[in-house]
Design a protein around this motif. Structure first.
Motif, PDB file in Angstrom:
ATOM      1  N   GLU A 134      19.724  29.264  15.821  1.00  0.00           N
ATOM      2  CA  GLU A 134      18.666  28.649  14.997  1.00  0.00           C
ATOM      3  C   GLU A 134      17.579  29.683  14.691  1.00  0.00           C
ATOM      4  O   GLU A 134      17.146  30.435  15.575  1.00  0.00           O
ATOM      5  N   GLY A 135      17.113  29.769  13.424  1.00  0.00           N
ATOM      6  CA  GLY A 135      16.011  30.682  13.090  1.00  0.00           C
ATOM      7  C   GLY A 135      16.443  32.132  12.965  1.00  0.00           C
ATOM      8  O   GLY A 135      15.605  33.017  12.784  1.00  0.00           O
ATOM      9  N   SER A 136      17.744  32.388  13.061  1.00  0.00           N
ATOM     10  CA  SER A 136      18.219  33.773  12.925  1.00  0.00           C
ATOM     11  C   SER A 136      18.898  33.963  11.572  1.00  0.00           C
ATOM     12  O   SER A 136      19.349  33.008  10.938  1.00  0.00           O
ATOM     13  N   PHE A 137      18.959  35.228  11.188  1.00  0.00           N
ATOM     14  CA  PHE A 137      19.673  35.596   9.956  1.00  0.00           C
ATOM     15  C   PHE A 137      20.662  36.704  10.285  1.00  0.00           C
ATOM     16  O   PHE A 137      20.501  37.399  11.297  1.00  0.00           O
ATOM     17  N   ALA A 138      21.661  36.880   9.408  1.00  0.00           N
ATOM     18  CA  ALA A 138      22.673  37.901   9.688  1.00  0.00           C
ATOM     19  C   ALA A 138      22.887  38.800   8.483  1.00  0.00           C
ATOM     20  O   ALA A 138      22.849  38.352   7.333  1.00  0.00           O
ATOM     21  N   TRP A 139      23.084  40.089   8.791  1.00  0.00           N
ATOM     22  CA  TRP A 139      23.466  41.050   7.748  1.00  0.00           C
ATOM     23  C   TRP A 139      24.820  41.617   8.130  1.00  0.00           C
ATOM     24  O   TRP A 139      24.948  42.269   9.172  1.00  0.00           O
ATOM     25  N   VAL A 140      25.816  41.359   7.291  1.00  0.00           N
ATOM     26  CA  VAL A 140      27.160  41.867   7.526  1.00  0.00           C
ATOM     27  C   VAL A 140      27.379  43.020   6.561  1.00  0.00           C
ATOM     28  O   VAL A 140      27.411  42.817   5.340  1.00  0.00           O
ATOM     29  N   ASP A 141      27.500  44.227   7.101  1.00  0.00           N
ATOM     30  CA  ASP A 141      27.611  45.418   6.257  1.00  0.00           C
ATOM     31  C   ASP A 141      29.049  45.916   6.323  1.00  0.00           C
ATOM     32  O   ASP A 141      29.490  46.447   7.347  1.00  0.00           O
ATOM     33  N   VAL A 142      29.815  45.734   5.235  1.00  0.00           N
ATOM     34  CA  VAL A 142      31.210  46.165   5.198  1.00  0.00           C
ATOM     35  C   VAL A 142      31.262  47.554   4.576  1.00  0.00           C
ATOM     36  O   VAL A 142      30.986  47.726   3.393  1.00  0.00           O
ATOM     37  N   ARG A 143      31.601  48.564   5.378  1.00  0.00           N
ATOM     38  CA  ARG A 143      31.631  49.953   4.916  1.00  0.00           C
ATOM     39  C   ARG A 143      33.073  50.388   4.732  1.00  0.00           C
ATOM     40  O   ARG A 143      33.796  50.538   5.701  1.00  0.00           O
ATOM     41  N   GLY A 144      33.475  50.638   3.525  1.00  0.00           N
ATOM     42  CA  GLY A 144      34.852  51.006   3.251  1.00  0.00           C
ATOM     43  C   GLY A 144      35.603  49.760   2.823  1.00  0.00           C
ATOM     44  O   GLY A 144      35.336  48.653   3.309  1.00  0.00           O
ATOM     45  N   LEU A 145      36.546  49.946   1.884  1.00  0.00           N
ATOM     46  CA  LEU A 145      37.254  48.790   1.343  1.00  0.00           C
ATOM     47  C   LEU A 145      38.754  48.949   1.527  1.00  0.00           C
ATOM     48  O   LEU A 145      39.545  48.316   0.826  1.00  0.00           O
ATOM     49  N   GLY A 146      39.167  49.764   2.513  1.00  0.00           N
ATOM     50  CA  GLY A 146      40.559  50.198   2.558  1.00  0.00           C
ATOM     51  C   GLY A 146      41.556  49.235   3.181  1.00  0.00           C
ATOM     52  O   GLY A 146      42.689  49.642   3.423  1.00  0.00           O
ATOM     53  N   ASP A 147      41.196  48.007   3.464  1.00  0.00           N
ATOM     54  CA  ASP A 147      42.165  47.093   4.086  1.00  0.00           C
ATOM     55  C   ASP A 147      42.009  45.700   3.476  1.00  0.00           C
ATOM     56  O   ASP A 147      41.067  44.971   3.777  1.00  0.00           O
ATOM     57  N   GLU A 148      42.953  45.347   2.638  1.00  0.00           N
ATOM     58  CA  GLU A 148      42.843  44.108   1.880  1.00  0.00           C
ATOM     59  C   GLU A 148      42.743  42.882   2.796  1.00  0.00           C
ATOM     60  O   GLU A 148      41.953  41.971   2.549  1.00  0.00           O
ATOM     61  N   ALA A 149      43.519  42.890   3.897  1.00  0.00           N
ATOM     62  CA  ALA A 149      43.548  41.710   4.771  1.00  0.00           C
ATOM     63  C   ALA A 149      42.158  41.435   5.342  1.00  0.00           C
ATOM     64  O   ALA A 149      41.685  40.284   5.371  1.00  0.00           O
ATOM     65  N   VAL A 150      41.482  42.507   5.791  1.00  0.00           N
ATOM     66  CA  VAL A 150      40.138  42.350   6.361  1.00  0.00           C
ATOM     67  C   VAL A 150      39.196  41.745   5.327  1.00  0.00           C
ATOM     68  O   VAL A 150      38.421  40.832   5.612  1.00  0.00           O
ATOM     69  N   LEU A 151      39.286  42.264   4.106  1.00  0.00           N
ATOM     70  CA  LEU A 151      38.380  41.782   3.062  1.00  0.00           C
ATOM     71  C   LEU A 151      38.605  40.294   2.790  1.00  0.00           C
ATOM     72  O   LEU A 151      37.650  39.524   2.650  1.00  0.00           O
ATOM     73  N   TRP A 152      39.872  39.890   2.704  1.00  0.00           N
ATOM     74  CA  TRP A 152      40.154  38.481   2.460  1.00  0.00           C
ATOM     75  C   TRP A 152      39.635  37.622   3.608  1.00  0.00           C
ATOM     76  O   TRP A 152      39.101  36.523   3.385  1.00  0.00           O
ATOM     77  N   GLU A 153      39.768  38.149   4.841  1.00  0.00           N
ATOM     78  CA  GLU A 153      39.330  37.395   6.001  1.00  0.00           C
ATOM     79  C   GLU A 153      37.803  37.205   5.980  1.00  0.00           C
ATOM     80  O   GLU A 153      37.294  36.098   6.184  1.00  0.00           O
ATOM     81  N   VAL A 154      37.092  38.291   5.696  1.00  0.00           N
ATOM     82  CA  VAL A 154      35.624  38.195   5.600  1.00  0.00           C
ATOM     83  C   VAL A 154      35.244  37.179   4.528  1.00  0.00           C
ATOM     84  O   VAL A 154      34.365  36.332   4.729  1.00  0.00           O
ATOM     85  N   SER A 155      35.929  37.250   3.407  1.00  0.00           N
ATOM     86  CA  SER A 155      35.554  36.353   2.308  1.00  0.00           C
ATOM     87  C   SER A 155      35.878  34.901   2.671  1.00  0.00           C
ATOM     88  O   SER A 155      35.184  33.979   2.241  1.00  0.00           O
ATOM     89  N   ARG A 156      36.933  34.726   3.454  1.00  0.00           N
ATOM     90  CA  ARG A 156      37.252  33.366   3.875  1.00  0.00           C
ATOM     91  C   ARG A 156      36.165  32.811   4.798  1.00  0.00           C
ATOM     92  O   ARG A 156      35.689  31.690   4.648  1.00  0.00           O
ATOM     93  N   ILE A 157      35.734  33.665   5.755  1.00  0.00           N
ATOM     94  CA  ILE A 157      34.740  33.219   6.745  1.00  0.00           C
ATOM     95  C   ILE A 157      33.447  32.776   6.062  1.00  0.00           C
ATOM     96  O   ILE A 157      32.859  31.753   6.405  1.00  0.00           O
ATOM     97  N   PHE A 158      33.006  33.563   5.072  1.00  0.00           N
ATOM     98  CA  PHE A 158      31.710  33.264   4.448  1.00  0.00           C
ATOM     99  C   PHE A 158      31.838  32.468   3.151  1.00  0.00           C
ATOM    100  O   PHE A 158      30.836  32.222   2.473  1.00  0.00           O
ATOM    101  N   GLY A 159      33.066  32.110   2.793  1.00  0.00           N
ATOM    102  CA  GLY A 159      33.241  31.292   1.591  1.00  0.00           C
ATOM    103  C   GLY A 159      32.944  32.042   0.299  1.00  0.00           C
ATOM    104  O   GLY A 159      32.339  31.488  -0.621  1.00  0.00           O
TER     105      GLY A 159
END
Lengths: 356, 356, 356, 356, 356
Positions: free
Chosen positions: E55-80
């Motif tokens: 509660e009352g917190s914020f998050a910054w997710v910094d994705v550095r590098g785009l070299g793995d499609e699966a990871v990117l899809w997973e991140v996008s799934r988590i955050f909608g």
């Protein structure tokens, strides 16, 4: 072209001050005026600024020089200037702009000054217009505002009867008036350069045209956002600026518009001069080529003829003919004249076409 | 390029008059008209202007020359012209503009006149349109308005039946018509210059093209705000200008638009002419180079051959051969012809490519 | 560049006609049509025009030639055309425009025609669209409208079933179609000029490029307001033009937009061609310079050597050496070859760089 | 530059078809899809198109080739396409546009294809988006749409679940993607040309730069209205295009914007290359001139000296002086070296200035 | 000029990822902050991202590098993150833009970095601003954001007290600050080039000017949409961006505006430098031509005279005259001096015109 940028290090937090290098320590002048009187003094102790203004009076706080961060923060604390606004006032160069802040309307303006070495300096002035006071931050003291201060002291015109918005207008108008001498100087330089470009015999001409082009580029670069800013002040209803003052600002708006149109003309003429110089250089090359061609074309064949009869062959019957020598001289003369006539016919010598 | 600016000293208060240097003392002409009559006289005593206008009558006060500050202030007092408006009327050059003032609509217009020395003068006229009178301030007397005055006196057309707004329209329309002769003169000069640029043998051509470019630049610089101004008059509902007069002004708006488009064409053509001149100069250099190359390339090797046999070596067997001399002459001939053929093959002489 | 302007003398009152010089006397053709029939005849007596139109019929009055002021005034009286509108119809050239008048919508259009001498004429057509009639004023008879008249007579397509607005659309569309052949002719000329510019051996090329640039400038100058006008017709609801006709006009709007974009391309290509020609001329000069430099640089030192041994000094020991002559010849040969190799190394002869 | 225009003869009635020359006879492909299935077949008999669509199904009618007027009219009758719309679909080239028609939204698009001879072809595709069907008219078959058809058949992505508007988006997006290879090819060609322009020894370089400039001009000419069109689709609510599809179209809008900005860059670089080539050609001329000047300036005076002592005057005392010959040779040497030193001092040989 | 485009194959369905070649595998850094604390750690397991935020917190997710499609899809799934948004984040280069998605505001930004070989790289950063988190996708890790991360960790300034919108502002402001060093480097290079262009003796100068022009073109191409984007953020109310943050963004907007104006100046100066270099090259050719003409014109006729008397005719009476030789020498001297005087009179040698 080099421009000095005193922005704080990349990534630093907003509200960080980057004092311009060489900016003198702040000298603060305070003018307190009412319709009946105006008092102008140098502020030695910042506490003076905290004293409440007499009823019906207004104050102009003129901060000359930005060389002491502590003083600037203190002034901004006293008058409630937000950090972001102070940052814009101090971190030169800013683009000219109008920005609303709680309690103040901020106007950033820049003006050109032509230095002796031909560089255009563009010192910045920041106006903070409040309901009862005007604060100005000048990068350093240029004396721009002395005439206005004098008018305020002397009580001439409507100035004392009006508030900080009218004073801000008077100062901005003065500042815009300082564009004129620069435009005039550039215009005069271009007039001189025009003759030089048409003479095309001084290699420095090009350097000087290029300098003017760069100066005009600087003028236009700072003038363009300045014009936007003043147009905004003159046309949009903004806090702390009365309708009557907006009418006056429309006049200033016309002046800066006129200056920018002169700037456009100057630019076009300077570009034209480069072309004139280039063409004239080509034209003179052409003239010189004509002479060379004339001399070479006439004498090279004649010299060849002379070379023929300078050969030492044993059997050259012409050498022993009685009138061979004068005949050859006559032949040479005829050939030379013939070529002159041909060149004249081609229009390469004389002014054949112009005689038409 | 030099432009005269009679603005008051920097920092002076608004409403200060800066009489243009050389402006003659004001001569005031008054026309009072009603649908039935028009009376035109020179005003000797400013008090005449204070007399009330007869019912149903309108007045045109034409102030020619701005050379007496007292007179100007007096006129402005009589008709209630605000100081800022008078300043704009007097402190030339102003940018063309429309400005509302209490009781008056102010229109500032400038027109170009081509002087004999090729300079473009841009005298300024200020119109103050009131409900029952029109006041015009002319920098000096140019006779622009005489035809309109004549029409008013003669009662031709609808002019007498209409008010000061229609008269203002008629005067502005006349003023815009004065742009045409300037555009035509510049157009004619460009037509002449075109031939000269293609001939490319008169070094003055470039100077003249440059002069036209500067003239066109001045024309566009004053015409652009003029067009804005007239568009504003023709389209926005403004006080003291009737809807019927706005219809007429749309016509004037079309004229100034047409003039500005011609100005753009003139500019483009003038820029093109500079390029034509440059190219033509290069082309002629090329032509001359060809002749030089031809002569030099052919005769230099031949002269060298002749030089060989002009040497005084003791043992040069060729010198004693019986037919060496004619053989050498034939060789030289063959070499010369060979080079001519080669040059022709390269397309440097004759019109090889054109024959295709 | 010269443009003819038949505006009445400066200062004349609005509504004055200035008949274009050389305009033939008006010849009036009347087409009366209804969904079932169309009758086309020449009007000999203006009184015919006063006869009332049969119920359900529409009329097209085509005035060809403007050479008789009385006739024009009479026509305008019959159909209630205001003087200002008639002035715009007659006083050519006007800028293309749409103007509402009581009872009529006025459309002024201009089209380009390419004359044999390369000049672009821009005759003007004025359309007065009324509720039941269309009046067209043509500066002179060009036959533009014959195909439309034929369609009206033959009853092909929806034309007879529609009113004057559709007829006006059909005529304007035809008129805009006449821009295409001009654009195509200029485009073809530019294609031809491209080869000539790259050959760069015909001095007329420049003159011709310049002519095309001027022609394109005229095309763009008249086309720009034309596009504005048609866009206004196609998008703003205007009296006397139905919504269905506006849909058709959007098509015409796309055509003129396409034409103007082609015009912009033509302009850009023509400007590029000037540069190509300039560069090519320089390039050829360069080529010629190389040959000259080659010949001169090789033979000038050799000739000097020969000159040395052509001197008549008493004491020149080399002259008496047995093999001095052949040795000198060999030396000369070596020097000449050496220079050739050096020039090749510098890339001045052969195609060294291209081989990379 | 030449552009082919298949518009019907001037003055013909609207709705007349002008089949593009060489367009093959129409081959019609029909895809009927629902969320569960997609059926793709060639239509042999137009009557197939009249069969009603199953509930929940959509149809894509792809007309490839425009070479048979009867077929086109029949298709337009079946789907209720207005004649004006069919005319725009067939009479190529049209400007890219969006137009509402009753029952359909018409989108005209053009794409560039780079032919082997360097010409840019700009085939046109017309989309008629209806509520349950999409009709595409292709000038000829280019295979652009095969990948989309495949996706529809394979049921990948959301395509089958969506209606004709999404399909139209997918096809338009594919079409815009075909701009990229053209831009890339032009960009690569410019990179190659850059080296050639800096080498400046291949006369074809200029021709090739000019060709790229023309290609870029064509690209920009068709891309500009294309961008307008897609922006309109992406931002204005239009019939038959859902809000969700508009979101996708905004992406396409960004692509075409990016392409147009690349096009602007290409244009600027191509213009810059012309200047680089011109300057480089001048610079090389300069280099060659230096050598010529050096050789000529040094040897011409020396040759003159040798010529002096080659004269045959009876009384030339120097000729009989014992050491005159070696003294003269030394003098010549000194003069030659002196000139070299002078030229070096002037910076004409060596790299004097660079060493600073 | 070459630009790399990692778009998926033409015709592929929307939402297809095209990983930029050479992009490293994603390294994800997570910062969770509240007004009191900030925690910064590298995410090894994507499941960490699914844990609910305190509660009352914020998050910054910094994705550095785009070299793995699966990871990117997973991140996008988590955050909608919608597929279309992820596609824009990954398929570089995109045009800078702001796009609303359900639950996120997407900001695409690009910044210039000057590589050692003079190329300008333009890496892309994508910001997904949500109500309680900010996700950034960096093409690769450049360290741009380290200073901001430090401020967040140290709790300096208002950063921790604000939400993801303020953090996004701080990062965007940092990113825009990275334009300054590039502009400064180009400005410095132009200052150096100015001297070289005026010296005009280094053939590389042109290559370098051209390189700067291309660099400036790239800067302007990416900066223009960037400015649009930031202006949109600063002025339009958008979801997930508070009014207070918009005030800060106006400052960033002024910076990018200033950068773009500097970019325009740089472009103008670079274009001017090309002209300066061209003119200077021509001018120097001219200077060299003068010397050549002088030498050749003076000595060619003199050499001819010497040639005459070097002929071997039997009957040349002058050869036997006693003082013929000295007389000829004097004559030659007079001719040479005469030509020098003539050239000086024409202004080809010395500084005749400048003395006026």
């Amino acid at each position: 072209m080099s421009f000095t940028n005193f922005r704080p290090p990349v990534g630093s937090r907003p509200g960080t001050l980057a004092i311009p290098e060489g900016s003198p320590p702040p000298e603060i002048h305070l003018v307190v005026w009412s319709p009946d009187a105006a008092e102008d003094r140098r502020v030695e102790d910042l506490a003076e600024l905290e004293r409440p203004l007499p009823e019906g009076s207004f104050a102009w706080v003129d901060v000359r020089g930005l060389g002491d961060e502590a003083v600037l923060w203190e002034v901004s604390r006293i008058f409630g200037i937000p950090p972001l606004a102070l940052e814009d006032a101090v971190n030169v160069p800013q683009r000219a702009k109008v920005q609303e802040h709680p309690g103040h309307l901020q106007v950033i303006a820049r003006l050109p000054t032509l230095e002796e070495d031909g560089a255009i300096q563009t010192p910045q002035v920041c106006f903070m217009i409040g309901p009862r006071h005007l604060i100005t931050f000048q990068e350093r003291y240029f004396g721009f505002f002395d005439a206005v201060r004098q008018r305020l002291r002397d009580g001439l015109g409507p100035m004392r009867k009006k508030g900080p918005d009218y004073l801000a207008y008077a100062l901005i108008d003065t500042l815009i008036d300082h564009y004129y001498p620069v435009v005039e100087a550039l215009s005069d330089e271009l007039t001189t350069l025009e003759e030089d470009a048409l003479a095309a015999d001084d290699p420095d001409t090009l350097t000087r045209i290029h300098l003017v082009r760069r100066q005009v580029a600087v003028l236009r670069r700072i003038g363009h956002p300045q014009r936007e800013t003043i147009g905004q002040l003159a046309r949009s209803p903004l806090p702390h600026v009365g309708d009557d003052v907006r009418t006056y600002l429309r006049d200033t708006d016309n002046h800066i518009a006129q200056i920018m149109e002169l700037g456009d003309s100057l630019r076009e003429i300077a570009v034209g001069l480069t072309e004139v110089f280039m063409t004239q250089v080509s034209h003179r090359t052409n003239e010189i080529m004509k002479v060379l061609t004339l001399m070479a074309s006439i004498f090279i064949p004649l010299t060849f003829m002379a070379g023929i009869y300078g050969m030492n062959f044993e059997y050259m019957p012409e050498l022993h003919v009685r009138y061979a020598y004068p005949l050859l001289i006559i032949t040479m003369f005829v050939v030379g004249i013939g070529m002159l006539v041909y060149f004249r016919h081609r229009g390469w010598i004389g002014r054949r076409r112009r005689d038409r």
